[in-house]
Design an enzyme around this catalytic site. Structure first.
Site, PDB file in Angstrom:
ATOM      1  CB  SER A  15      -0.913   0.022   1.239  1.00  0.00           C
ATOM      2  OG  SER A  15      -0.137   0.093   2.430  1.00  0.00           O
ATOM      3  CB  SER A 138      10.353  10.722   7.305  1.00  0.00           C
ATOM      4  OG  SER A 138       9.397  11.680   7.708  1.00  0.00           O
ATOM      5  CE1 TYR A 151       8.130   6.929  10.304  1.00  0.00           C
ATOM      6  CE2 TYR A 151       8.176   9.332  10.344  1.00  0.00           C
ATOM      7  CZ  TYR A 151       8.043   8.140   9.647  1.00  0.00           C
ATOM      8  OH  TYR A 151       7.833   8.159   8.288  1.00  0.00           O
ATOM      9  CE  LYS A 155      10.775   6.198   8.213  1.00  0.00           C
ATOM     10  NZ  LYS A 155      10.887   5.211   7.102  1.00  0.00           N
ATOM     11  CB  THR A 186       0.046   6.770   2.642  1.00  0.00           C
ATOM     12  OG1 THR A 186       0.699   7.255   3.829  1.00  0.00           O
ATOM     13  CG2 THR A 186       0.832   7.200   1.404  1.00  0.00           C
TER      14      THR A 186
END
Length: 271
Positions: A15, A138, A151, A155, A186
């Site tokens: 996805s 990101s 996160y 990243k 998304t």
């Protein structure tokens, strides 16, 4: 750059950005290997592609499954030309309330597993003297963003690994690209982990109004074709933040020159 007939292997391909990258690459004649945990969703993506596809479902944290998948991926067409480390989980929780288990899971999936994925391919690509490794970081891998401490850690770490790897591989003909997406439309926010590790289950306005995944994927592949090492895919404030923290090409060149001048051999000789 013409990628027709090449083979791309994408993690997190069921996805979002992963699926969009598969569609973009297949539209350019690239045969795609799709990996993720959900076989049915991978099959749905494969059925929508304009090129050949191989489905290799597995959990990126399973080292034995990864080793088996790597052998199958290379054996399918005899090569992997483009490897995209895309699998990941985001976060929406403040640090003072977040379980350490959440940190461990996000870093395991977003960083350690993506390193393992690329480690299994760098020998193959180096021996062939060509290839592209893409790491989906990101804007949160450039700028520390509240509610995303785990996160951001993962990243930032992924970008550091990729930058160091690029320098090491610079004599080999293998290109390393780090992609820094901002808000892309998304399910990343819906699937984000909360403080106790549960799925958030709802999206953010910024994500819902973000760059369409197909548009983002085209930008990424166009930049890869130009051999750009650092690829920022964002708009507005997010783009400005990313550009403010962009690494100058001269610095990348300087570190590559260290390798060309025997830095690694000298370090190894010193023990």
């Amino acid at each position: 750059m013409d990628f027709a007939g090449q083979v791309a292997w994408i993690t997190g391909a069921s996805s979002g950005i992963g699926a969009a990258l598969a569609r973009e690459l297949a539209g350019r004649g690239v045969n795609c290997i799709l990996s993720g945990r959900d076989e049915a969703r991978l099959q749905a993506v494969a059925d929508d592609l304009a090129a050949e596809a191989l489905i290799l479902p597995f959990d990126v944290r399973d080292d034995a499954a990864l080793a088996d998948a790597t052998a199958q991926a290379i054996g399918w067409k005899g090569q992997v030309d483009i490897a995209i480390a895309n699998a990941g989980i985001s976060q929406r929780s403040r640090a003072t309330r977040t379980d350490m288990a959440v940190y461990r899971e996000i870093i395991d999936v977003d960083l350690t597993a993506q390193i393992a994925f690329s480690q299994g391919l760098i020998g193959h690509m180096s021996e062939r003297g060509s290839g592209h490794l893409l790491f989906i970081s990101s804007i949160a891998g450039k700028v520390g963003v509240p509610m995303r401490t785990a996160y951001c850690a993962a990243k930032f770490g992924l970008a550091g690994y990729a930058d160091a790897l690029r320098a090491e591989l610079s004599p080999s003909g293998v290109e390393v690209h780090v992609i820094y997406p901002g808000s892309v439309a998304t399910d990343v926010s819906r699937n984000a982990l909360t403080a106790d590790g549960s799925r958030r289950g709802k999206s953010d306005k910024a994500i819902d109004e973000g760059i369409p995944a197909g548009e983002a994927a085209k930008t990424m592949i166009d930049a890869m074709a130009l051999n750009q090492r650092e690829i920022i895919v964002a708009r507005g404030m997010e783009q400005a933040m990313g550009e403010l923290r962009r690494t100058p090409d001269q610095l990348f060149d300087q570190v590559a020159a260290m390798v060309a001048n025997g830095y690694m051999e000298k370090m190894e000789a010193e023990g």
